[in-house]
Design a protein around this motif. Structure first.
Motif, mmCIF file in Angstrom:
data_model
loop_
_atom_site.group_PDB
_atom_site.id
_atom_site.type_symbol
_atom_site.label_atom_id
_atom_site.label_comp_id
_atom_site.label_asym_id
_atom_site.label_seq_id
_atom_site.Cartn_x
_atom_site.Cartn_y
_atom_site.Cartn_z
ATOM 1 N N THR A 251 0.729 -1.081 0.011
ATOM 2 C CA THR A 251 -0.066 0.048 -0.137
ATOM 3 C C THR A 251 0.816 1.421 0.033
ATOM 4 O O THR A 251 0.701 2.287 -0.879
ATOM 5 N N LEU A 254 2.259 1.895 -3.504
ATOM 6 C CA LEU A 254 1.355 2.243 -4.519
ATOM 7 C C LEU A 254 1.072 3.991 -4.367
ATOM 8 O O LEU A 254 0.596 4.279 -5.246
ATOM 9 N N ALA A 265 -2.478 3.925 -5.454
ATOM 10 C CA ALA A 265 -3.233 3.672 -4.473
ATOM 11 C C ALA A 265 -4.458 4.033 -4.070
ATOM 12 O O ALA A 265 -5.443 3.583 -3.413
ATOM 13 N N THR A 270 -7.745 -0.716 -6.730
ATOM 14 C CA THR A 270 -6.666 -1.033 -5.422
ATOM 15 C C THR A 270 -7.457 -0.641 -4.119
ATOM 16 O O THR A 270 -7.258 -1.626 -3.201
ATOM 17 N N MET A 327 0.561 -6.789 -7.678
ATOM 18 C CA MET A 327 0.167 -5.385 -7.635
ATOM 19 C C MET A 327 1.354 -4.469 -7.558
ATOM 20 O O MET A 327 1.208 -3.393 -8.054
#
Length: 375
Positions: A251, A254, A265, A270, A327
């Motif tokens: 996280t 991102l 994010a 996401t 991701m």
């Protein structure tokens, strides 16, 4: 996680205590793969004041006197940075069923962090099955003689002593406290997929002489089975901790990436996946601590709950870490970032103390019998 509600059996203060010392450990030994015995002894020395080595052993027996929930919480906190350190089981086994000589000669070093213990159950033929071990301990000239082989032993290359599951001359399962520096012990390392800060390997016993005081005074299969309950709860909370760390790292990464003018994010996809993964992990954590309470109170369903919690937590953690790796895209494929390590560690944890298939079958059988009997 500040937004997480209290979970029965989980103590956030013990989680924080474990997390603090683990962060220090990882900062001191960031890249050792695997850590040497001297480094491990230094690490366990740092962990000793937390109660890690004394775990659930009563204070009157020189242990830490923690509940299983407290110890699981401590282990959870440690696992985010340094998972699966182990070296806390052998001292519990000796305290519960060791001879006076074992308690006097072997136990102090394990509790003080000046020696390292290992548990040897898995065999080439039967995996982690505790039935009919091929390793034997038969009478010899001056005592007993241990012969056989154990695979996938954590700390195989660094441990001083191991509790080894074997069969005696009458075919009964026994557990033997073995000095790994004794003549006839051969260690062979395994190259592992994850948990590369530790050593795993095979232990071969070629006519190793064993004094009778090294036999634990209990049924070996029953002792091993009881140990699995605690071990599987601890693996479950550690797997979730590893996955939560992967979620946090992903996280944050991102937030530094953009797509079509927006932070990755902040994209709806996401946001959806981060929330879904967190919910799945929180559910797995809740089940793990539910199982810890069952084991602590010796509930009849404790063994099945521990197996179910371990299988579910590891499956959830592996799936989460695999998705989070994708991701991260190229960042995740860069081995220097450590993102792939979370997936690898989760996959290794999934095989510890019984594979996911073994544990899910044990749990499923319990559920099936319960549901069938309730009609």
């Amino acid at each position: 996680m500040e937004y997480e509600p209290d979970i029965p059996g989980r103590d956030s203060q013990w989680v924080d205590r474990g997390r603090a010392v683990a962060t220090t450990i990882r900062g001191t030994y960031p890249d050792a793969t695997p850590w040497s015995r001297d480094q491990l002894l230094e690490i366990f020395g740092k962990l000793r004041p937390t109660g890690y080595l004394g775990s659930t052993i009563p204070e009157e027996a020189n242990g830490a006197g923690l509940t299983l929930g407290q110890f699981a919480s401590l282990t959870e906190g440690i696992a985010g940075a340094v998972p699966f350190l182990s070296n806390h089981s052998v001292q519990r086994f000796i305290t519960a069923a060791g001879s006076p000589q074992a308690r006097r000669r072997v136990l102090p070093g394990l509790l003080e962090g000046t020696s390292i213990g290992a548990v040897a159950v898995t065999e080439p033929r039967g995996g982690s099955s505790i039935k009919n071990p091929a390793t034997t301990v038969f009478p010899g000239r001056g005592g007993l003689v241990l012969t056989g082989r154990k695979d996938w032993v954590t700390h195989a290359m660094t441990a001083d002593a191991a509790v080894v599951l074997a069969a005696d001359e009458q075919g009964r399962s026994v557990r033997v406290l073995v000095d790994l520096s004794a003549p006839g012990v051969k260690r062979s390392p395994l190259r592992t997929h994850g948990l590369r800060h530790l050593t795993f390997g095979s232990l071969e016993f070629h006519g190793v002489e064993v004094e009778r005081w090294r036999i634990l005074t209990e049924d070996g299969a029953a002792g091993a089975k009881a140990g699995f309950g605690v071990a599987r709860v601890l693996v479950a909370v550690q797997a979730v901790a590893v996955a939560f760390e992967a979620l946090t790292r992903t996280t944050r990464h991102l937030t530094t990436r953009t797509a079509r003018g927006s932070r990755v994010a902040d994209l709806d996809l996401t946001t959806h996946r981060v929330g879904a993964i967190a919910a799945e992990l929180l559910g797995a954590r809740l089940l793990a601590y539910h199982a810890a309470t069952a084991v602590q109170t010796e509930h009849p369903a404790a063994a099945a709950l521990a197996s179910g919690a371990k299988a579910h937590a590891c499956t959830t953690a592996v799936r989460a870490c695999t998705e989070l790796l994708s991701m991260c895209a190229g960042h995740g494929l860069d081995t220097s970032t450590g993102v792939a390590d979370f997936r690898d560690d989760a996959e290794m944890l999934a095989t510890a103390d019984g594979t996911g298939l073994v544990n899910s079958v044990l749990w499923g059988a319990h559920v099936k019998d319960h549901l069938a009997g309730s009609r």
